[in-house]
Scaffold this motif. Structure first.
Motif, PDB file in Angstrom:
ATOM      1  N   MET A   1       2.635  -7.490   0.744  1.00 56.54           N
ATOM      2  CA  MET A   1       4.035  -7.100   0.951  1.00 56.54           C
ATOM      3  C   MET A   1       4.794  -7.056  -0.387  1.00 56.54           C
ATOM      4  SD  MET A   1       4.141  -6.502   4.140  1.00 56.54           S
ATOM      5  CE  MET A   1       5.895  -6.273   4.424  1.00 56.54           C
ATOM      6  N   ALA A   2       5.711  -6.100  -0.471  1.00 55.42           N
ATOM      7  CA  ALA A   2       6.574  -5.976  -1.648  1.00 55.42           C
ATOM      8  C   ALA A   2       8.029  -6.069  -1.180  1.00 55.42           C
ATOM      9  CB  ALA A   2       6.336  -4.648  -2.342  1.00 55.42           C
ATOM     10  N   THR A   3       8.844  -6.780  -1.958  1.00 52.98           N
ATOM     11  CA  THR A   3      10.268  -6.884  -1.672  1.00 52.98           C
ATOM     12  C   THR A   3      10.995  -5.926  -2.604  1.00 52.98           C
ATOM     13  OG1 THR A   3      10.015  -9.204  -1.057  1.00 52.98           O
ATOM     14  CG2 THR A   3      12.248  -8.446  -1.554  1.00 52.98           C
ATOM     15  N   LEU A   4      11.780  -5.028  -2.004  1.00 53.60           N
ATOM     16  CA  LEU A   4      12.529  -4.032  -2.771  1.00 53.60           C
ATOM     17  C   LEU A   4      14.024  -4.296  -2.655  1.00 53.60           C
ATOM     18  CD1 LEU A   4      10.613  -0.779  -1.730  1.00 53.60           C
ATOM     19  CD2 LEU A   4      10.126  -2.330  -3.611  1.00 53.60           C
ATOM     20  N   ASP A   5      14.756  -3.924  -3.700  1.00 55.05           N
ATOM     21  CA  ASP A   5      16.206  -4.115  -3.744  1.00 55.05           C
ATOM     22  C   ASP A   5      16.859  -2.774  -4.066  1.00 55.05           C
ATOM     23  OD1 ASP A   5      18.843  -4.839  -4.205  1.00 55.05           O
ATOM     24  OD2 ASP A   5      18.355  -6.492  -5.564  1.00 55.05           O
ATOM     25  N   ALA A   6      17.639  -2.251  -3.119  1.00 50.44           N
ATOM     26  CA  ALA A   6      18.305  -0.961  -3.302  1.00 50.44           C
ATOM     27  C   ALA A   6      19.733  -1.103  -3.836  1.00 50.44           C
ATOM     28  CB  ALA A   6      18.308  -0.185  -1.989  1.00 50.44           C
ATOM     29  N   ASN A   7      20.161  -2.307  -4.174  1.00 45.20           N
ATOM     30  CA  ASN A   7      21.476  -2.496  -4.792  1.00 45.20           C
ATOM     31  C   ASN A   7      21.454  -1.907  -6.200  1.00 45.20           C
ATOM     32  OD1 ASN A   7      23.345  -4.343  -3.151  1.00 45.20           O
ATOM     33  ND2 ASN A   7      21.374  -5.378  -2.983  1.00 45.20           N
TER      34      ASN A   7
ATOM     35  N   SER B   1       0.818  -1.222   0.000  1.00 44.51           N
ATOM     36  CA  SER B   1       0.000   0.000   0.000  1.00 44.51           C
ATOM     37  C   SER B   1       0.853   1.275   0.000  1.00 44.51           C
ATOM     38  CB  SER B   1      -0.940   0.009   1.204  1.00 44.51           C
ATOM     39  OG  SER B   1      -0.193   0.017   2.409  1.00 44.51           O
ATOM     40  N   LYS B   2       2.128   1.179   0.331  1.00 42.72           N
ATOM     41  CA  LYS B   2       3.015   2.339   0.338  1.00 42.72           C
ATOM     42  C   LYS B   2       3.625   2.621  -1.040  1.00 42.72           C
ATOM     43  CE  LYS B   2       4.112   2.099   5.202  1.00 42.72           C
ATOM     44  NZ  LYS B   2       5.137   2.040   6.227  1.00 42.72           N
ATOM     45  N   LEU B   3       3.331   1.755  -1.989  1.00 46.49           N
ATOM     46  CA  LEU B   3       3.844   1.909  -3.348  1.00 46.49           C
ATOM     47  C   LEU B   3       2.775   2.525  -4.250  1.00 46.49           C
ATOM     48  CD1 LEU B   3       5.567  -1.574  -3.790  1.00 46.49           C
ATOM     49  CD2 LEU B   3       6.667   0.600  -3.217  1.00 46.49           C
ATOM     50  N   PRO B   4       3.190   3.187  -5.340  1.00 49.48           N
ATOM     51  CA  PRO B   4       2.198   3.674  -6.309  1.00 49.48           C
ATOM     52  C   PRO B   4       1.383   2.495  -6.848  1.00 49.48           C
ATOM     53  CG  PRO B   4       4.366   4.598  -6.771  1.00 49.48           C
ATOM     54  CD  PRO B   4       4.552   3.553  -5.709  1.00 49.48           C
ATOM     55  N   PRO B   5       0.107   2.712  -7.168  1.00 54.89           N
ATOM     56  CA  PRO B   5      -0.783   1.617  -7.557  1.00 54.89           C
ATOM     57  C   PRO B   5      -0.350   0.808  -8.784  1.00 54.89           C
ATOM     58  CG  PRO B   5      -1.937   3.750  -7.616  1.00 54.89           C
ATOM     59  CD  PRO B   5      -0.554   4.006  -7.161  1.00 54.89           C
ATOM     60  N   GLN B   6       0.319   1.421  -9.762  1.00 55.74           N
ATOM     61  CA  GLN B   6       0.686   0.716 -11.002  1.00 55.74           C
ATOM     62  C   GLN B   6       1.962  -0.108 -10.884  1.00 55.74           C
ATOM     63  OE1 GLN B   6       1.000   3.961 -10.415  1.00 55.74           O
ATOM     64  NE2 GLN B   6       2.899   4.716 -11.282  1.00 55.74           N
ATOM     65  N   VAL B   7       2.629  -0.083  -9.730  1.00 57.31           N
ATOM     66  CA  VAL B   7       3.909  -0.777  -9.558  1.00 57.31           C
ATOM     67  C   VAL B   7       3.716  -2.283  -9.612  1.00 57.31           C
ATOM     68  CG1 VAL B   7       5.744  -1.249  -7.903  1.00 57.31           C
ATOM     69  CG2 VAL B   7       5.014   1.089  -8.299  1.00 57.31           C
ATOM     70  N   GLN B   8       4.657  -2.936 -10.298  1.00 59.65           N
ATOM     71  CA  GLN B   8       4.664  -4.392 -10.380  1.00 59.65           C
ATOM     72  C   GLN B   8       6.096  -4.899 -10.264  1.00 59.65           C
ATOM     73  OE1 GLN B   8       3.520  -5.682 -14.412  1.00 59.65           O
ATOM     74  NE2 GLN B   8       3.529  -3.531 -14.968  1.00 59.65           N
ATOM     75  N   SER B   9       6.273  -6.204 -10.165  1.00 56.52           N
ATOM     76  CA  SER B   9       7.616  -6.785 -10.078  1.00 56.52           C
ATOM     77  C   SER B   9       8.451  -6.309 -11.266  1.00 56.52           C
ATOM     78  CB  SER B   9       7.556  -8.312 -10.077  1.00 56.52           C
ATOM     79  OG  SER B   9       6.999  -8.765  -8.886  1.00 56.52           O
TER      80      SER B   9
ATOM     81  N   VAL C   1      15.479   2.099  -6.728  1.00 55.91           N
ATOM     82  CA  VAL C   1      15.134   0.882  -5.995  1.00 55.91           C
ATOM     83  C   VAL C   1      14.295   0.023  -6.935  1.00 55.91           C
ATOM     84  CG1 VAL C   1      13.947  -0.021  -3.970  1.00 55.91           C
ATOM     85  CG2 VAL C   1      15.128   2.165  -3.823  1.00 55.91           C
ATOM     86  N   THR C   2      14.622  -1.258  -7.018  1.00 54.04           N
ATOM     87  CA  THR C   2      13.895  -2.175  -7.894  1.00 54.04           C
ATOM     88  C   THR C   2      12.903  -2.999  -7.082  1.00 54.04           C
ATOM     89  OG1 THR C   2      15.836  -2.331  -9.338  1.00 54.04           O
ATOM     90  CG2 THR C   2      14.160  -4.060  -9.563  1.00 54.04           C
ATOM     91  N   VAL C   3      11.695  -3.131  -7.595  1.00 50.31           N
ATOM     92  CA  VAL C   3      10.689  -3.983  -6.960  1.00 50.31           C
ATOM     93  C   VAL C   3      10.993  -5.407  -7.416  1.00 50.31           C
ATOM     94  CG1 VAL C   3       8.232  -4.489  -6.719  1.00 50.31           C
ATOM     95  CG2 VAL C   3       8.998  -2.111  -7.004  1.00 50.31           C
ATOM     96  N   LYS C   4      11.472  -6.231  -6.485  1.00 54.79           N
ATOM     97  CA  LYS C   4      11.846  -7.614  -6.827  1.00 54.79           C
ATOM     98  C   LYS C   4      10.634  -8.518  -6.911  1.00 54.79           C
ATOM     99  CE  LYS C   4      15.480  -9.732  -5.553  1.00 54.79           C
ATOM    100  NZ  LYS C   4      16.633 -10.383  -4.950  1.00 54.79           N
ATOM    101  N   ASP C   5       9.693  -8.315  -5.976  1.00 52.19           N
ATOM    102  CA  ASP C   5       8.558  -9.238  -5.892  1.00 52.19           C
ATOM    103  C   ASP C   5       7.420  -8.569  -5.128  1.00 52.19           C
ATOM    104  OD1 ASP C   5       7.269 -11.719  -6.262  1.00 52.19           O
ATOM    105  OD2 ASP C   5       7.881 -12.387  -4.265  1.00 52.19           O
ATOM    106  N   ILE C   6       6.207  -8.927  -5.488  1.00 54.78           N
ATOM    107  CA  ILE C   6       5.023  -8.496  -4.739  1.00 54.78           C
ATOM    108  C   ILE C   6       4.202  -9.749  -4.458  1.00 54.78           C
ATOM    109  CG2 ILE C   6       2.905  -7.136  -4.752  1.00 54.78           C
ATOM    110  CD1 ILE C   6       4.298  -5.208  -6.703  1.00 54.78           C
ATOM    111  N   GLN C   7       3.993 -10.009  -3.182  1.00 59.12           N
ATOM    112  CA  GLN C   7       3.182 -11.169  -2.778  1.00 59.12           C
ATOM    113  C   GLN C   7       2.210 -10.713  -1.709  1.00 59.12           C
ATOM    114  OE1 GLN C   7       4.901 -14.927  -2.145  1.00 59.12           O
ATOM    115  NE2 GLN C   7       6.061 -14.845  -4.038  1.00 59.12           N
ATOM    116  N   GLY C   8       0.924 -10.853  -2.012  1.00 58.08           N
ATOM    117  CA  GLY C   8      -0.091 -10.428  -1.057  1.00 58.08           C
ATOM    118  C   GLY C   8       0.022  -8.943  -0.788  1.00 58.08           C
TER     119      GLY C   8
END
Length: 164
Positions: free
Chosen positions: A140-146, A111-119, A131-138
């Protein structure tokens, strides 16, 4: 007569000095050193030959050697090159974008991400980092700042275009 002769001698010496400084022979002998502003054309590849960036079709990359404007491996690679010289260099992660850091992978509420965001989407954090969105499950979203090239060995084909 002595004054005219002296004026011609000064003029002649000045002409020689200008010719030495602008001579292509002198320019060819000049090599890159720390603090020089240079321009290069490059192609950056991964070990599997995948091209991740290249300057072809764009202006050459311009930077000051020895500064943090560029990755440390590139600073090291261009040292001692002459205008027109080409080389291929391999850079380990510590000379490029650093090792991959698992501590830079984290989860946040979807819910803290913009609505159109996807993996696979890339976002900019509040500090200007990508920051890259690695995965979205339910919920929660997993982000990668590398950096996308963190942990990778990079191969660059470099051609020195100019030393300013």
């Amino acid at each position: 007569m002595k004054k005219a002769s002296m004026t011609r001698s000064v003029w002649f010496l000045a002409l020689i000095a200008v010719l030495l400084v602008t001579s292509p022979v002198w320019a060819e002998d000049r090599t890159v050193k720390e603090g020089d502003v240079i321009e290069i054309h490059y192609t950056g590849k991964l070990k599997d030959d995948t091209v991740f960036d290249k300057s072809e079709g764009r202006d050459p990359l311009k930077f000051t050697v020895g500064t943090e404007q560029i990755i440390s491996g590139m600073n090291k690679a261009v040292m001692g090159m002459k205008v027109g010289e080409s080389k291929t260099v391999t850079m380990v992660p510590d000379e490029a974008y650093g090792p991959y850091n698992d501590k830079l992978v984290f989860q946040i509420e979807k819910s803290k991400l913009p609505p159109q965001v996807q993996s696979g989407s890339q976002l900019m954090d509040g500090q200007g980092n990508i920051v890259t969105v690695k995965d979205i499950q339910g919920e929660m979203a997993t982000l990668d700042a590398n950096h996308m090239l963190a942990g990778k060995t990079l191969i660059f084909d470099i051609k020195l275009v100019s030393i300013q």
